[in-house]
Scaffold this motif. Structure first.
Motif, short mmCIF file in Angstrom:
data_model
loop_
_atom_site.label_atom_id
_atom_site.label_comp_id
_atom_site.label_asym_id
_atom_site.label_seq_id
_atom_site.Cartn_x
_atom_site.Cartn_y
_atom_site.Cartn_z
N LEU A 86 47.11 37.53 49.29
CA LEU A 86 46.43 38.03 48.08
C LEU A 86 45.25 37.13 47.75
CD1 LEU A 86 46.13 39.76 45.52
CD2 LEU A 86 47.81 38.22 44.44
N HIS A 87 45.46 35.84 47.77
CA HIS A 87 44.40 34.88 47.46
C HIS A 87 43.22 35.05 48.41
CE1 HIS A 87 42.70 30.69 47.30
NE2 HIS A 87 42.73 31.02 46.03
N GLU A 88 43.51 35.21 49.69
CA GLU A 88 42.45 35.40 50.70
C GLU A 88 41.66 36.68 50.45
OE1 GLU A 88 40.06 34.56 53.85
OE2 GLU A 88 41.76 33.26 53.38
N VAL A 89 42.35 37.78 50.19
CA VAL A 89 41.67 39.06 49.92
C VAL A 89 40.77 38.93 48.70
CG1 VAL A 89 42.05 41.44 49.14
CG2 VAL A 89 43.36 40.54 51.05
N VAL A 90 41.29 38.34 47.64
CA VAL A 90 40.52 38.18 46.41
C VAL A 90 39.25 37.37 46.68
CG1 VAL A 90 40.52 37.00 44.17
CG2 VAL A 90 42.41 38.52 44.79
N HIS A 91 39.38 36.26 47.37
CA HIS A 91 38.22 35.41 47.60
C HIS A 91 37.23 36.03 48.58
CE1 HIS A 91 38.78 31.86 45.13
NE2 HIS A 91 40.03 32.29 45.11
N THR A 92 37.70 36.76 49.55
CA THR A 92 36.80 37.46 50.46
C THR A 92 35.97 38.47 49.68
OG1 THR A 92 38.25 37.15 52.35
CG2 THR A 92 36.67 38.97 52.48
N ARG A 93 36.63 39.26 48.84
CA ARG A 93 35.93 40.27 48.03
C ARG A 93 34.95 39.62 47.04
NH1 ARG A 93 38.27 45.46 46.87
NH2 ARG A 93 39.35 46.20 48.70
N LEU A 94 35.38 38.55 46.37
CA LEU A 94 34.49 37.88 45.42
C LEU A 94 33.26 37.32 46.14
CD1 LEU A 94 37.01 35.95 43.13
CD2 LEU A 94 35.85 38.12 42.64
N PRO B 270 40.26 29.49 49.46
CA PRO B 270 41.32 29.45 50.48
C PRO B 270 41.26 28.16 51.28
CG PRO B 270 40.36 31.63 50.39
CD PRO B 270 39.51 30.76 49.50
N GLY B 271 42.45 27.61 51.52
CA GLY B 271 42.56 26.37 52.26
C GLY B 271 42.54 25.13 51.37
N HIS C 71 50.07 31.62 33.03
CA HIS C 71 49.42 32.33 34.14
C HIS C 71 49.29 31.43 35.36
CE1 HIS C 71 46.13 30.08 32.26
NE2 HIS C 71 45.60 30.05 33.48
N VAL C 72 48.92 32.06 36.46
CA VAL C 72 48.53 31.38 37.69
C VAL C 72 47.10 31.83 37.96
CG1 VAL C 72 48.95 31.15 40.17
CG2 VAL C 72 50.89 31.38 38.58
N SER C 73 46.18 30.88 38.08
CA SER C 73 44.77 31.23 38.32
C SER C 73 44.50 31.36 39.81
CB SER C 73 43.85 30.16 37.73
OG SER C 73 43.95 30.10 36.33
N LEU C 74 43.87 32.47 40.18
CA LEU C 74 43.45 32.67 41.57
C LEU C 74 42.06 32.12 41.83
CD1 LEU C 74 44.55 36.31 42.47
CD2 LEU C 74 45.55 34.18 43.26
N ALA C 75 41.24 32.03 40.78
CA ALA C 75 39.87 31.56 40.92
C ALA C 75 39.43 31.02 39.56
CB ALA C 75 38.94 32.69 41.35
N ALA C 76 38.51 30.04 39.59
CA ALA C 76 37.97 29.49 38.35
C ALA C 76 36.56 28.98 38.62
CB ALA C 76 38.86 28.37 37.82
#
Length: 169
Positions: free
Chosen positions: A97-105, A118-119, A42-47
């Motif tokens: 995608l990463h930005e959207v996910v983190h904004t929502r979280l 992000p960043g 897998h590739v993790s978007l958040a942890a």
């Protein structure tokens, strides 16, 4: 303990990474596959130490989570602590995608480790969490044998294997 928002790879890429895991294990280099039988490539978007899967599902309702997104792995890398990984080439689509996910979280109060934000995020597919230093070069050479690797994101989940949590999103 680690909980993560994981993006899963297509069947062929998953097979190739599992083959790499087995090759490393056969050489006495512990892979993510031998840690326990629950991990999937897998590739993790958040942890974080803890991620509430229901809060994540609510926060990401309607977000396609990369399904159908192509990703390319073209290099191997190492994080401090003997973590070996295949590097995912950054694309505008993956970063969006990463930005959207983190904004929502963030909007829902789901906190993640700073180095996944992000960043700061380094997109990667973990191969081993504990490569012994004397064989790191050998392990990296083995990783390079499977590259380049092109994959398609096919699904996502919140996983915390220590707590036996696997919530498909």
């Amino acid at each position: 303990m680690v909980a993560a928002l994981e993006l899963y790879l297509d069947v062929d890429a998953t097979r190739r990474i599992r083959t790499l895991w087995r090759a490393l294990d056969d050489e006495g280099i512990p892979s993510l596959g031998s840690l326990h039988q629950k991990h999937r490539p897998h590739v993790s978007l958040a942890a974080a130490h803890h991620i509430d899967p229901h809060a994540v599902a609510d926060a990401l309702d309607g977000v396609p989570l990369g399904r159908g997104l192509p990703v390319e792995m073209n290099f191997a890398g190492q994080f401090v602590g003997r973590v070996l990984w295949l590097g995912v080439t950054v694309t505008p689509e993956l970063l969006a995608l990463h930005e959207v996910v983190h904004t929502r979280l963030h909007e829902r109060g789901v906190e993640v480790w700073e180095h996944y934000r992000p960043g700061r995020w380094v997109p990667h597919c973990t191969i081993s969490l504990r490569v012994p230093n004397p064989v790191m070069g050998q392990a990296i050479r083995r990783c390079l044998e499977v590259l380049p690797l092109t994959a398609t994101i096919t699904g996502a989940a919140v996983a915390d294997h220590a707590k036996d949590i696997h919530q498909t999103l």
